[in-house]
Each structure stands twice: as structure tokens, then as C-alpha cells.
Design a protein around this motif. Structure first.
Motif, PDB file in Angstrom:
ATOM      1  N   MET A   1       0.846  -1.171   0.000  1.00 22.05           N
ATOM      2  CA  MET A   1       0.000   0.000   0.000  1.00 22.05           C
ATOM      3  C   MET A   1       0.888   1.229   0.000  1.00 22.05           C
ATOM      4  O   MET A   1       1.810   1.341   0.783  1.00 22.05           O
ATOM      5  N   SER A   2       0.585   2.148  -0.869  1.00 19.40           N
ATOM      6  CA  SER A   2       1.349   3.382  -0.910  1.00 19.40           C
ATOM      7  C   SER A   2       0.914   4.290   0.237  1.00 19.40           C
ATOM      8  O   SER A   2      -0.217   4.241   0.695  1.00 19.40           O
ATOM      9  N   HIS A   3       1.842   5.120   0.683  1.00 14.23           N
ATOM     10  CA  HIS A   3       1.535   6.041   1.773  1.00 14.23           C
ATOM     11  C   HIS A   3       0.453   7.018   1.321  1.00 14.23           C
ATOM     12  O   HIS A   3       0.468   7.499   0.197  1.00 14.23           O
ATOM     13  N   GLY A   4      -0.476   7.279   2.206  1.00 10.83           N
ATOM     14  CA  GLY A   4      -1.497   8.266   1.919  1.00 10.83           C
ATOM     15  C   GLY A   4      -2.803   7.701   1.422  1.00 10.83           C
ATOM     16  O   GLY A   4      -3.809   8.385   1.421  1.00 10.83           O
ATOM     17  N   ALA A   5      -2.826   6.475   0.996  1.00 16.81           N
ATOM     18  CA  ALA A   5      -4.057   5.888   0.488  1.00 16.81           C
ATOM     19  C   ALA A   5      -4.988   5.538   1.654  1.00 16.81           C
ATOM     20  O   ALA A   5      -4.592   5.500   2.808  1.00 16.81           O
ATOM     21  N   GLY A  71      -4.616  -3.983  -7.869  1.00 11.22           N
ATOM     22  CA  GLY A  71      -3.500  -3.485  -7.077  1.00 11.22           C
ATOM     23  C   GLY A  71      -3.829  -3.131  -5.635  1.00 11.22           C
ATOM     24  O   GLY A  71      -2.969  -2.624  -4.917  1.00 11.22           O
ATOM     25  N   VAL A  72      -5.054  -3.384  -5.201  1.00 10.20           N
ATOM     26  CA  VAL A  72      -5.421  -3.102  -3.820  1.00 10.20           C
ATOM     27  C   VAL A  72      -4.835  -4.202  -2.926  1.00 10.20           C
ATOM     28  O   VAL A  72      -5.010  -5.387  -3.192  1.00 10.20           O
ATOM     29  N   THR A  73      -4.121  -3.802  -1.885  1.00 10.50           N
ATOM     30  CA  THR A  73      -3.588  -4.756  -0.920  1.00 10.50           C
ATOM     31  C   THR A  73      -4.742  -5.378  -0.142  1.00 10.50           C
ATOM     32  O   THR A  73      -5.619  -4.664   0.339  1.00 10.50           O
ATOM     33  N   VAL A  74      -4.747  -6.699  -0.057  1.00 14.84           N
ATOM     34  CA  VAL A  74      -5.743  -7.431   0.741  1.00 14.84           C
ATOM     35  C   VAL A  74      -4.950  -8.185   1.802  1.00 14.84           C
ATOM     36  O   VAL A  74      -4.215  -9.112   1.495  1.00 14.84           O
ATOM     37  N   LEU A  75      -5.088  -7.745   3.041  1.00 11.62           N
ATOM     38  CA  LEU A  75      -4.283  -8.280   4.138  1.00 11.62           C
ATOM     39  C   LEU A  75      -5.190  -8.900   5.192  1.00 11.62           C
ATOM     40  O   LEU A  75      -6.150  -8.260   5.647  1.00 11.62           O
ATOM     41  N   ILE A  76      -4.881 -10.138   5.580  1.00 17.41           N
ATOM     42  CA  ILE A  76      -5.754 -10.927   6.449  1.00 17.41           C
ATOM     43  C   ILE A  76      -5.008 -11.346   7.709  1.00 17.41           C
ATOM     44  O   ILE A  76      -3.863 -11.784   7.642  1.00 17.41           O
TER      45      ILE A  76
END
Length: 114
Positions: A1-5, A71-76
Motif C-alpha cells: 500500500m502506498s503512503h497516503g491511500a 493493485g489493492v492490498t488485501v491483508l488478512i
């Protein structure tokens, strides 16, 4: 994830505090709207019962896969997956720990809990 998103936190098996079928219906409406948004969120973060959304049989799995492909990070949360015995059922995203989730939240300009 980029900073600020923006990071969006899923802690329930659906959206909001409602009967489960309504929560899932709301998630089914919300996620396609994220796909159509000009700028998708930087990360979708899952813990608690929210981890069930990324697992086999989830009615919103295709939407989550599409967001991940964009490109969306999906973190579990691994601890939550282990609690529900779902580690092998994950079908989208990256399994991490609470430190990874906290890091993604800290990098975000906004954290929304849905």
C-alpha cells in the motif's frame, strides 16, 4: 500500500451491525462501487469475523479478487484465520499478522471501518 491511500477495515462478515444476510448484501453493493471508484483504496484489511469474506464460499469473493487484481492490498489476520480454522480456505489476499495490519493502518491517511 502506498503512503497516503485509504485503508478499509473489515471486522465483520459483511458491512455494519445488522442481520448477517443484510450485512452480506451491503458488502455485495459496496465492493463493486469501490471497483468503479476513480481511485480505489490502498488496502482492505480483514480481522475478526471479517476474515470469512476472503475465504472459499464468500459471496463477495469475486469482488475482492477484482480489487486485488487492480493493485489493492488485501491483508488478512492469521490469528483470526487460525481461530476460525480457515487458513486453508483463503482464496484472495496475503495472510499476515496484526503488526502488518497496524503498519498498513499507520501508512494510510484515512482508515475506515465498515
Amino acid at each position: 500500500m502506498s503512503h497516503g491511500a485509504t485503508a478499509i477495515l473489515f471486522t465483520r462478515f459483511g458491512l455494519g451491525h445488522a442481520p448477517e444476510d443484510l450485512q452480506l448484501r451491503l458488502a455485495g453493493s459496496f465492493l463493486p462501487l469501490l471497483l468503479d471508484a476513480g481511485e480505489p483504496p490502498g488496502a482492505l484489511l480483514f480481522y475478526g469475523e471479517g476474515v470469512k469474506l476472503v475465504c472459499e464460499g464468500s459471496p463477495v469473493l469475486d469482488h475482492l479478487k477484482s480489487l486485488h487484481e487492480r493493485g489493492v492490498t488485501v491483508l488478512i489476520c492469521r490469528t483470526c484465520l487460525e481461530y476460525f480454522h480457515l487458513v486453508d480456505a483463503v482464496r484472495v489476499g496475503v495472510i499476515g499478522g496484526m503488526p502488518s495490519i497496524l503498519e498498513a493502518m499507520a501508512r494510510a491517511d484515512k482508515v475506515l471501518t465498515v
